[in-house]
Design a protein around this motif. Sequence first.
Motif, PDB file in Angstrom:
ATOM      1  N   ALA A  42      -3.760  -1.433   4.273  1.00 40.01           N
ATOM      2  CA  ALA A  42      -3.954  -1.436   2.825  1.00 40.01           C
ATOM      3  C   ALA A  42      -2.708  -1.019   2.057  1.00 40.01           C
ATOM      4  CB  ALA A  42      -5.104  -0.505   2.466  1.00 40.01           C
ATOM      5  N   VAL A  43      -2.385  -1.782   0.996  1.00 36.46           N
ATOM      6  CA  VAL A  43      -1.334  -1.412   0.045  1.00 36.46           C
ATOM      7  C   VAL A  43      -1.991  -0.597  -1.061  1.00 36.46           C
ATOM      8  CG1 VAL A  43       0.449  -2.244  -1.520  1.00 36.46           C
ATOM      9  CG2 VAL A  43      -0.053  -3.500   0.586  1.00 36.46           C
ATOM     10  N   THR A  44      -1.491   0.605  -1.301  1.00 34.86           N
ATOM     11  CA  THR A  44      -2.168   1.549  -2.191  1.00 34.86           C
ATOM     12  C   THR A  44      -1.592   1.605  -3.597  1.00 34.86           C
ATOM     13  OG1 THR A  44      -0.772   3.279  -1.241  1.00 34.86           O
ATOM     14  CG2 THR A  44      -2.980   3.019  -0.327  1.00 34.86           C
ATOM     15  N   SER A  45      -0.317   1.240  -3.784  1.00 35.17           N
ATOM     16  CA  SER A  45       0.268   1.308  -5.125  1.00 35.17           C
ATOM     17  C   SER A  45       1.457   0.375  -5.236  1.00 35.17           C
ATOM     18  CB  SER A  45       0.700   2.738  -5.478  1.00 35.17           C
ATOM     19  OG  SER A  45       1.854   3.106  -4.747  1.00 35.17           O
ATOM     20  N   SER A  50       3.702   0.955  -1.617  1.00 32.32           N
ATOM     21  CA  SER A  50       3.392   1.966  -0.596  1.00 32.32           C
ATOM     22  C   SER A  50       2.107   1.551   0.107  1.00 32.32           C
ATOM     23  CB  SER A  50       3.235   3.351  -1.219  1.00 32.32           C
ATOM     24  OG  SER A  50       2.165   3.364  -2.157  1.00 32.32           O
ATOM     25  N   SER A  51       1.954   2.005   1.352  1.00 32.12           N
ATOM     26  CA  SER A  51       0.846   1.503   2.158  1.00 32.12           C
ATOM     27  C   SER A  51       0.307   2.578   3.091  1.00 32.12           C
ATOM     28  CB  SER A  51       1.307   0.288   2.976  1.00 32.12           C
ATOM     29  OG  SER A  51       0.319  -0.121   3.899  1.00 32.12           O
ATOM     30  N   MET A  52      -0.876   2.328   3.588  1.00 29.62           N
ATOM     31  CA  MET A  52      -1.486   3.188   4.589  1.00 29.62           C
ATOM     32  C   MET A  52      -0.787   3.080   5.949  1.00 29.62           C
ATOM     33  SD  MET A  52      -4.156   4.904   3.398  1.00 29.62           S
ATOM     34  CE  MET A  52      -5.365   4.907   2.075  1.00 29.62           C
ATOM     35  N   ASP A  53       0.126   2.123   6.103  1.00 31.32           N
ATOM     36  CA  ASP A  53       0.861   2.009   7.360  1.00 31.32           C
ATOM     37  C   ASP A  53       2.082   2.931   7.413  1.00 31.32           C
ATOM     38  OD1 ASP A  53       2.702   0.812   5.708  1.00 31.32           O
ATOM     39  OD2 ASP A  53       2.559  -1.175   6.608  1.00 31.32           O
ATOM     40  N   HIS A  54       2.124   3.935   6.508  1.00 29.58           N
ATOM     41  CA  HIS A  54       3.138   4.990   6.444  1.00 29.58           C
ATOM     42  C   HIS A  54       4.448   4.523   5.803  1.00 29.58           C
ATOM     43  CE1 HIS A  54       1.228   7.081  10.258  1.00 29.58           C
ATOM     44  NE2 HIS A  54       0.341   6.688   9.350  1.00 29.58           N
ATOM     45  N   SER A  55       4.538   3.315   5.312  1.00 31.98           N
ATOM     46  CA  SER A  55       5.821   2.785   4.851  1.00 31.98           C
ATOM     47  C   SER A  55       5.843   2.547   3.352  1.00 31.98           C
ATOM     48  CB  SER A  55       6.144   1.474   5.571  1.00 31.98           C
ATOM     49  OG  SER A  55       5.272   0.442   5.148  1.00 31.98           O
ATOM     50  N   VAL A  56       7.068   2.646   2.797  1.00 33.27           N
ATOM     51  CA  VAL A  56       7.362   2.157   1.455  1.00 33.27           C
ATOM     52  C   VAL A  56       8.318   0.980   1.620  1.00 33.27           C
ATOM     53  CG1 VAL A  56       6.940   4.249   0.129  1.00 33.27           C
ATOM     54  CG2 VAL A  56       9.144   3.928   1.220  1.00 33.27           C
ATOM     55  N   TRP A  60      -6.290  -4.731  -0.226  1.00 35.76           N
ATOM     56  CA  TRP A  60      -6.692  -3.758   0.773  1.00 35.76           C
ATOM     57  C   TRP A  60      -6.318  -4.200   2.189  1.00 35.76           C
ATOM     58  CZ3 TRP A  60      -7.739   1.099   0.176  1.00 35.76           C
ATOM     59  CH2 TRP A  60      -8.399   1.827   1.162  1.00 35.76           C
ATOM     60  N   ASP A  61      -6.011  -5.482   2.367  1.00 38.47           N
ATOM     61  CA  ASP A  61      -5.632  -5.953   3.706  1.00 38.47           C
ATOM     62  C   ASP A  61      -4.121  -6.096   3.895  1.00 38.47           C
ATOM     63  OD1 ASP A  61      -5.088  -8.150   2.175  1.00 38.47           O
ATOM     64  OD2 ASP A  61      -6.292  -9.562   3.323  1.00 38.47           O
ATOM     65  N   GLY A  62      -3.318  -5.594   2.937  1.00 40.93           N
ATOM     66  CA  GLY A  62      -1.879  -5.524   3.128  1.00 40.93           C
ATOM     67  C   GLY A  62      -1.039  -6.575   2.434  1.00 40.93           C
ATOM     68  N   GLN A  63      -1.604  -7.363   1.549  1.00 36.50           N
ATOM     69  CA  GLN A  63      -0.849  -8.407   0.854  1.00 36.50           C
ATOM     70  C   GLN A  63      -0.268  -7.905  -0.454  1.00 36.50           C
ATOM     71  OE1 GLN A  63      -2.400 -12.546   0.877  1.00 36.50           O
ATOM     72  NE2 GLN A  63      -4.236 -11.682   1.799  1.00 36.50           N
ATOM     73  N   VAL A  64       0.904  -8.424  -0.816  1.00 39.29           N
ATOM     74  CA  VAL A  64       1.542  -8.195  -2.112  1.00 39.29           C
ATOM     75  C   VAL A  64       1.824  -9.558  -2.717  1.00 39.29           C
ATOM     76  CG1 VAL A  64       3.533  -7.240  -3.315  1.00 39.29           C
ATOM     77  CG2 VAL A  64       2.574  -6.032  -1.357  1.00 39.29           C
ATOM     78  N   THR A  65       1.376  -9.774  -3.971  1.00 38.13           N
ATOM     79  CA  THR A  65       1.496 -11.068  -4.614  1.00 38.13           C
ATOM     80  C   THR A  65       2.080 -10.898  -6.004  1.00 38.13           C
ATOM     81  OG1 THR A  65      -0.502 -11.791  -3.433  1.00 38.13           O
ATOM     82  CG2 THR A  65       0.239 -13.165  -5.265  1.00 38.13           C
ATOM     83  N   VAL A  66       2.935 -11.861  -6.403  1.00 36.06           N
ATOM     84  CA  VAL A  66       3.493 -11.892  -7.754  1.00 36.06           C
ATOM     85  C   VAL A  66       3.005 -13.159  -8.438  1.00 36.06           C
ATOM     86  CG1 VAL A  66       5.599 -11.934  -9.140  1.00 36.06           C
ATOM     87  CG2 VAL A  66       5.508 -10.565  -7.051  1.00 36.06           C
ATOM     88  N   TRP A  67       2.512 -12.992  -9.672  1.00 37.43           N
ATOM     89  CA  TRP A  67       1.938 -14.114 -10.449  1.00 37.43           C
ATOM     90  C   TRP A  67       2.842 -14.381 -11.642  1.00 37.43           C
ATOM     91  CZ3 TRP A  67      -2.674 -16.135  -8.564  1.00 37.43           C
ATOM     92  CH2 TRP A  67      -3.336 -15.364  -7.596  1.00 37.43           C
TER      93      TRP A  67
END
Length: 390
Positions: free
Chosen positions: A98-101, A115-121, A383-390
């Motif tokens: 999950a991407v949180t912010s 930032s993500s629940m996978d510990h990374s920015v 919540w499944d880790g995707q980042v999208t730009v519109w």
Amino acid sequence: MNNIISAYQSDTDDEEGISSSTKATPSHQSKQGAISGYVSKRKRKHLADNHECTSEVKAAKFDALSFYCCDESNVESYSDTYQVPKKKLISFKEHTTAVTSLDWHLHDHRLLLSSSMDHSVRVWDPYMQECCVANYKPLNAALQVSKWVNGHTVVCGGYSNHAVHVDMNTLQNISTIKQDSFVTALKVHPTDRNNVIIGTYKSQVHSWDLRSDRAVNTYKGADGQILDLEFLVNNSEMVASADVVKKNSSSETVVVWDYRSAVVRSNQVYQEPYTCPSLCAHPYEHVFVAQSNANYVVIFSARRPYKLNKFKRYEGHKVMGYRISMDISPCGGLLCSGDANGQLYCYDYKSSKILTKLQAYNGSACIDCKFNHGLSSIATCSWDGQVTVW
């Protein structure tokens, strides 16, 4: 005479280091559809001059953002108006969970922080389609929030008793800020970028000076973990939303403090028995909005007595217990919100009518959305880790 003039123009072009082919076809336009909005001549020259070194920068172990972080005085705003998002520009899925912010860079409007629940920015450049520009794990814990501070520095925190000030240029921690419990919310002061307010799981809010690495103030009065933070009224006041866990204490869901003295201005802002996972101040009007777990966005006055607007609210999307965020466009005319069913809702701010809703993700909640303050675009995450730009 004509020969002299043509020779002078040729010498001038050589001195500026700009070939005729570069002028006719700037390097940033080589990928069609990569840029939406006007790009100034100064910006095109900067991209053309530095285009050849991008592969070397991406291959370097350190100095990850040296190509992207430019002089703040040379950065121009590309767009003064914002349109309703209609189509997907690009989508990334390099986070494993999950991407949180999300947070756009203040000055170089191409850079997007996640930032993500996978510990990374991670830092992305969606407009040049460079995918991930920088990737770093500042803590051995899942991250809840990250924010740009100055230039290429970031402050982030999550399920660890520390908030971390990180240099994304060298991929190293500058300082580690000890907290009383998990970090659940962060907000950088809009004018004094060296001051950060940090909300924790144990209902504490601390103001920190990043230069001295010490606490300036502690704000008490909320119940439950701090869900979000925002500044009000010329940044002299701050508001926090809390996850109320005590019985019959819904009056302390949203609390307002004086920023300097840490005195509670009001804890009777929101009387309904719902928590508010997200807050956002309007860029021009003296109001702020709050995402309610009752599946609507509610409006409050940003001045005492912080009166609730009972005649207008934004509804149609679903929250369903997720920390769904929303954002107001810099022009103040649009309000966008994520949705537990994976949709992006866009509302007209004045009328509160739904202008459009896009199916951003299938089978996953749309957690956060952030307007770009320089380009007419918006970023979302899932919540499944995707980042999208519109």
